[in-house]
Design a protein around this motif. Structure first.
Motif, short mmCIF file in Angstrom:
data_model
loop_
_atom_site.label_atom_id
_atom_site.label_comp_id
_atom_site.label_asym_id
_atom_site.label_seq_id
_atom_site.Cartn_x
_atom_site.Cartn_y
_atom_site.Cartn_z
N GLU A 1 28.86 5.44 47.49
CA GLU A 1 29.87 5.98 48.42
C GLU A 1 30.84 6.91 47.69
O GLU A 1 31.34 7.88 48.27
CB GLU A 1 30.63 4.85 49.13
CG GLU A 1 29.74 3.98 50.03
CD GLU A 1 28.98 4.75 51.12
OE1 GLU A 1 29.48 5.79 51.59
OE2 GLU A 1 27.87 4.31 51.48
N ALA B 1 20.13 7.17 50.94
CA ALA B 1 19.74 8.09 52.03
C ALA B 1 20.71 7.95 53.21
O ALA B 1 21.11 8.94 53.83
CB ALA B 1 18.32 7.82 52.48
N ARG B 2 21.12 6.72 53.48
CA ARG B 2 22.07 6.50 54.60
C ARG B 2 23.44 7.12 54.26
O ARG B 2 24.08 7.72 55.12
CB ARG B 2 22.22 5.01 54.88
CG ARG B 2 20.96 4.42 55.48
CD ARG B 2 21.21 3.09 56.18
NE ARG B 2 19.94 2.58 56.68
CZ ARG B 2 19.40 1.42 56.31
NH1 ARG B 2 20.03 0.61 55.47
NH2 ARG B 2 18.23 1.03 56.81
N THR C 1 13.86 4.52 56.38
CA THR C 1 15.13 4.82 57.05
C THR C 1 14.93 5.45 58.43
O THR C 1 15.81 5.36 59.28
CB THR C 1 15.98 5.84 56.24
OG1 THR C 1 15.25 7.07 56.16
CG2 THR C 1 16.30 5.31 54.86
N ASN D 1 15.73 12.48 55.81
CA ASN D 1 16.57 13.34 54.94
C ASN D 1 16.23 13.20 53.46
O ASN D 1 16.91 13.79 52.63
CB ASN D 1 18.06 13.08 55.17
CG ASN D 1 18.51 11.72 54.67
OD1 ASN D 1 17.72 10.78 54.61
ND2 ASN D 1 19.78 11.61 54.32
N ASN E 1 11.73 7.86 53.64
CA ASN E 1 11.84 8.35 55.02
C ASN E 1 11.25 7.35 56.02
O ASN E 1 11.79 7.14 57.11
CB ASN E 1 11.16 9.71 55.16
CG ASN E 1 12.01 10.82 54.55
OD1 ASN E 1 13.24 10.72 54.52
ND2 ASN E 1 11.37 11.87 54.07
N LEU F 1 15.23 8.46 58.83
CA LEU F 1 16.20 9.56 58.87
C LEU F 1 15.57 10.91 58.53
O LEU F 1 16.08 11.96 58.95
CB LEU F 1 17.34 9.29 57.87
CG LEU F 1 18.23 8.09 58.20
CD1 LEU F 1 19.17 7.79 57.02
CD2 LEU F 1 19.04 8.39 59.46
N VAL G 1 17.25 3.63 49.99
CA VAL G 1 17.58 3.56 51.43
C VAL G 1 19.10 3.62 51.60
O VAL G 1 19.63 4.34 52.46
CB VAL G 1 16.96 2.28 52.05
CG1 VAL G 1 17.58 1.97 53.40
CG2 VAL G 1 15.44 2.45 52.18
N LEU G 2 19.83 2.88 50.77
CA LEU G 2 21.30 2.93 50.85
C LEU G 2 21.80 4.34 50.57
O LEU G 2 22.70 4.85 51.24
CB LEU G 2 21.92 1.95 49.83
CG LEU G 2 21.62 0.47 50.03
CD1 LEU G 2 22.17 -0.36 48.86
CD2 LEU G 2 22.21 -0.04 51.35
N ASP H 1 23.12 10.80 54.63
CA ASP H 1 23.08 11.14 56.06
C ASP H 1 24.48 11.10 56.67
O ASP H 1 24.84 11.96 57.48
CB ASP H 1 22.15 10.15 56.78
CG ASP H 1 22.02 10.47 58.25
OD1 ASP H 1 21.51 11.56 58.57
OD2 ASP H 1 22.45 9.65 59.09
N ARG H 2 25.27 10.13 56.25
CA ARG H 2 26.64 10.00 56.78
C ARG H 2 27.44 11.28 56.56
O ARG H 2 28.28 11.65 57.38
CB ARG H 2 27.34 8.81 56.09
CG ARG H 2 28.82 8.68 56.38
CD ARG H 2 29.42 7.42 55.79
NE ARG H 2 29.51 7.40 54.35
CZ ARG H 2 30.40 8.07 53.62
NH1 ARG H 2 31.28 8.88 54.21
NH2 ARG H 2 30.42 7.96 52.30
#
Ligand SMILES: O=C(O)C(=O)CO
Length: 279
Positions: A100, A142-143, A184, A188, A181, A186, A139-140, A146-147
Motif C-alpha cells: 500500500e 494486483a488489487r 484476480t 491488470n 489475472n 482484473l 494478487v494483493l 487496480d485501486r
C-alpha cells in the motif's frame, strides 16, 4: 519508425546513480528527458518515513519529470536479492507492508505501472511453496495497483546474472501474468519485456515480440553484451523496437542501461536531444 517513434524514459536506479536520489530527476530533465522510472529506492526499508516519500515526490515535481514505473520493495537490489514476494517469512512480510505504501506513492505522482520482482529461490524451501506464496502476494499487489488505476508488471530476468531467480524466460514470466489475472479477474497484470535480459537468456527476440506484445505492459532496453547504451553491443535495438511498435506496443521504453566509464549525462549520444522528451 526507429527511435523517433518511441516514448523513452530513464531508469534512475541504474543511470545517474553517481548523484544522490533526489538530484537524479533534475539531471534527467537537464539531459532532455521528461519521464523516469525507479527500482524501490529505499532498499533497507519497505516503509520509509513520510518525509522521504514527500521529498522524492517534490524532486520529481520540481524537475517536471513524470514517474512512469516503480518497483515494489525487492530486498537488497542492487545486491543479492531479486525481489521479496516469494521469499517466506520476513521478506514476504516486508513486501506486504510495502504494497500500500508503494501504491499510495505511485498514486501521489500519477505513476501507472508497478513492477513486482518475484524473488530468488531459497535453499531448503520447496519451489511449490514459494510459488504459492508468490501468487498470494501478487494478487494483493494486483488489487492495490487496480485501486490506483495502475498495472502490475512481472519481469523475466536473465539466468547468468540472476541464477536463483525462477522467471528467466518470457514464457515463464507470462505464465505468472496469466495466473495472476486468472486469480484476480482484473486483467491488470502485464509482462515487463526487457530486451537485455531476454537476449542474455538467448531467447528469439522477434518470436517473443510476436507472441507476447499483447500481454506486454512495459519495455526496457540495454545493449548486449555489457548492459550498456544502444550501440555499445550487438543488439539491433532500433529494429526490435520497430517490431514491437508494428506488433501494437505503444507504451514506455525504459532506458535501463549502465553509462559505463563516463557520467550518465554523456551516455545518450545515440538519441538526438529532440527525441528525448516524451510526446
Ligand atoms: O534487476 C534488474 O536487472 C531489473 O531489471 C530490476 O527491475
Amino acid at each position: 519508425m526507429g527511435y523517433t517513434d518511441q516514448r523513452f524514459n530513464v531508469n534512475l536506479s541504474i543511470l545517474f546513480t553517481e548523484l544522490p536520489l533526489l538530484e537524479r530527476p533534475a539531471a534527467a530533465a537537464a539531459a532532455g528527458f521528461t519521464a523516469v522510472e525507479l527500482w524501490w529506492p529505499w532498499i533497507e526499508t519497505p516503509t520509509p518515513d513520510r518525509r522521504e516519500l514527500d521529498a522524492l515526490k517534490k524532486a520529481l515535481d520540481d524537475a517536471g519529470t513524470q514517474l512512469v514505473g516503480l518497483n515494489f520493495y525487492a530486498g537488497q537490489l542492487p545486491g543479492p536479492d531479486r525481489g521479496a514476494l516469494s521469499v517466506p517469512g520476513e521478506e514476504s512480510e516486508r513486501f506486504r507492508a510495502n504494497i500500500e505504501v508503494a501504491a499510495d506513492f505511485a498514486a501521489s505522482v500519477d505513476c501507472k505501472a508497478l513492477n513486482a520482482l518475484y524473488g530468488n529461490r531459497v535453499d531448503g524451501v520447496d519451489p511449490a511453496v514459494q510459488d504459492e506464496l508468490a501468487l498470494e502476494n501478487l494478487v494483493l499487489a494486483a488489487r492495490a495497483a487496480d485501486r490506483i488505476g495502475a498495472i502490475l508488471l512481472i519481469e523475466a530476468l536473465n539466468k547468468p546474472e540472476s541464477p536463483r531467480y525462477p522467471l528467466v524466460s518470457a514464457p515463464a514470466a507470462v505464465a505468472v501474468v496469466d495466473k495472476v489475472n486468472a486469480a484476480t479477474g482484473l486483467g491488470n497484470a502485464k509482462f515487463l519485456l526487457d530486451l537485455y535480459h531476454l537476449s542474455m537468456n538467448g531467447e528469439d527476440l522477434p518470436e517473443v515480440i510476436e507472441n507476447y506484445t499483447a500481454k506486454t505492459g512495459h519495455v526496457q532496453i540495454a545493449d548486449n553484451p555489457g548492459r550498456g547504451a544502444p550501440g555499445t553491443g550487438d543488439l539491433d535495438l532500433e529494429g526490435l523496437l520497430d517490431r514491437l511498435r508494428k506488433a501494437g506496443y505503444e507504451g514506455w521504453v525504459g532506458l535501463e542501461y549502465k553509462a559505463g566509464d563516463r557520467p550518465s549525462a554523456e551516455s545518450f549520444e545515440w538519441l538526438p536531444r529532440s527525441q528525448r522528451a516524451a510526446n
